[in-house]
Every structure is written in C-alpha cells, then in structure tokens.
Design an enzyme around this catalytic site. Structure first.
Site, PDB file in Angstrom:
ATOM      1  N   TYR A  23      29.687-113.009  99.522  1.00 52.34           N
ATOM      2  CA  TYR A  23      29.782-112.351  98.208  1.00 52.34           C
ATOM      3  C   TYR A  23      29.442-113.258  97.028  1.00 52.34           C
ATOM      4  CZ  TYR A  23      32.116-108.798 101.010  1.00 52.34           C
ATOM      5  OH  TYR A  23      32.397-107.850 101.957  1.00 52.34           O
ATOM      6  N   ALA A  77      36.175-101.697 101.194  1.00 52.93           N
ATOM      7  CA  ALA A  77      36.296-101.191 102.566  1.00 52.93           C
ATOM      8  C   ALA A  77      36.633 -99.704 102.613  1.00 52.93           C
ATOM      9  CB  ALA A  77      37.340-101.996 103.328  1.00 52.93           C
ATOM     10  N   GLU A  98      27.384 -95.416  93.810  1.00 48.50           N
ATOM     11  CA  GLU A  98      28.041 -96.310  94.773  1.00 48.50           C
ATOM     12  C   GLU A  98      27.339 -97.662  94.751  1.00 48.50           C
ATOM     13  OE1 GLU A  98      27.845 -94.743  98.773  1.00 48.50           O
ATOM     14  OE2 GLU A  98      28.380 -96.677  99.667  1.00 48.50           O
TER      15      GLU A  98
HETATM   16  C1  DQA Z   1      31.481-104.422  99.687  1.00 45.72           C
HETATM   17  C2  DQA Z   1      31.073-104.180 101.157  1.00 45.72           C
HETATM   18  C3  DQA Z   1      32.237-103.609 101.954  1.00 45.72           C
HETATM   19  O1  DQA Z   1      31.843-103.421 103.299  1.00 45.72           O
HETATM   20  C4  DQA Z   1      33.416-104.564 101.925  1.00 45.72           C
HETATM   21  O2  DQA Z   1      34.515-104.013 102.599  1.00 45.72           O
HETATM   22  C5  DQA Z   1      33.778-104.977 100.547  1.00 45.72           C
HETATM   23  C6  DQA Z   1      32.716-105.297  99.591  1.00 45.72           C
HETATM   24  C7  DQA Z   1      30.344-105.101  98.893  1.00 45.72           C
HETATM   25  O3  DQA Z   1      30.416-105.088  97.666  1.00 45.72           O
HETATM   26  O4  DQA Z   1      29.414-105.677  99.474  1.00 45.72           O
HETATM   27  O5  DQA Z   1      34.953-105.128 100.217  1.00 45.72           O
HETATM   28  O6  DQA Z   1      31.731-103.159  99.082  1.00 45.72           O
END
Ligand code: DQA
Length: 148
Positions: A23, A77, A98
């Site tokens: 991230y 998630a 999204e």
């Molecule tokens: C997320 C991707 C999801 O799979 C994960 O559970 C997250 C972050 C992302 O921003 O890449 O918490 O939404």
C-alpha cells in the site's frame, strides 16, 4: 459547489504503516489532503470519513444520499464480503465510485470478487493514492455527461 464524501473502510487508518510493500508509505491523512487539493482545483468540496465498522459505513452511505453529490468509497476488505454494504449502495441514488489503492485483480483470488462492483458507478484500482484523484475526475465527468 458539489460535495464529495471520501469514505474509507477498515484498516485504511493504518496506511503508511500497514503492509507498505502493498500500500506504500502515504498516510490516509495525506491522501485526504491530496483529495481536498484536487477538489479545490476542480470546484468540488471534499468531506472525509473513515471507519472500521460496517454499520458506520452503511450509515454514512445512507446519509450521503441527502447530503452529498458523490461518494468515493474504499471499502477495504468489506468490498469482498459485505452484502449489507452492497444493499446500502443499491438503496441510494448518489453515485458511488469504488476505489482501491492496489490492483485487487492481480492479488489473491478472494480479492477478485467485489460485492459492491455491480451497484457502483465504476471501479478504479491499482493507482495507489492517485486512485482517489481519478475517482474524483470520474465523478466530475459523470456529472458533466449527465448534465448533457
Ligand atoms: C484495498 C484492497 C482490499 O482487498 C483490502 O482488503 C484493503 C485495501 C485497497 O485499497 O487496495 O483493505 O481496498
């Protein structure tokens, strides 16, 4: 000026420290500041919220139907698990984009399914913090197109 709610779900308050190889090192606070600056450049007012709780996210989406012109949602998630969140989005008229920082489709199989994808305006994934700015641009272009 149109108002956009930037809504972040579980564990996104940990950005910066959380799995930085996936991230990155940018914090949620910095992402929210980037969104406010982008909004200011393009004539959008930005409100931000984060919760680790599914019900709170649902309450925010329901409230946004009366209070906001668009929602940028990183449901974390809950994206992959929450029928309740999907039903909340389906129940409102406000457009929801999204977003994901990571390219969920290039990751584990359980991240490939999004419960919310069928009821949002569209999905943006894989551009790190820029995913949020692209979502703001998507809303802006959507409003322009709807205004004809
Ligand atoms: C997320 C991707 C999801 O799979 C994960 O559970 C997250 C972050 C992302 O921003 O890449 O918490 O939404």
């Amino acid at each position: 000026m149109p108002l956009v709610l930037i809504l972040n779900g579980p564990n996104l308050n940990r950005l910066g420290q959380r799995e930085p190889d996936v991230y990155g090192r940018v914090t949620l606070d910095e992402i929210e500041r980037m969104c406010r600056a982008h909004g200011a450049r393009h004539g959008m007012e930005i409100e931000t919220a984060q919760s680790n709780h599914e019900g709170v996210l649902i309450d925010r989406i329901q409230a946004a139907d009366n209070e906001a012109d668009g929602v940028v949602l990183n449901a974390g998630a809950y994206t992959h698990t929450s029928v309740a969140l999907r039903d909340a989005i389906a129940s409102v008229a406000v457009p929801v984009v999204e977003v994901h920082l990571s390219n969920v489709h290039a990751r584990e199989g359980f991240r490939h399914r999004s419960c919310i994808a069928p009821v949002v305006l569209g999905q943006i994934a894989g551009f790190g913090p820029a995913s949020y700015l692209l979502a703001l641009d998507a809303l802006r272009l959507h409003w322009e197109a709807s205004a004809g």
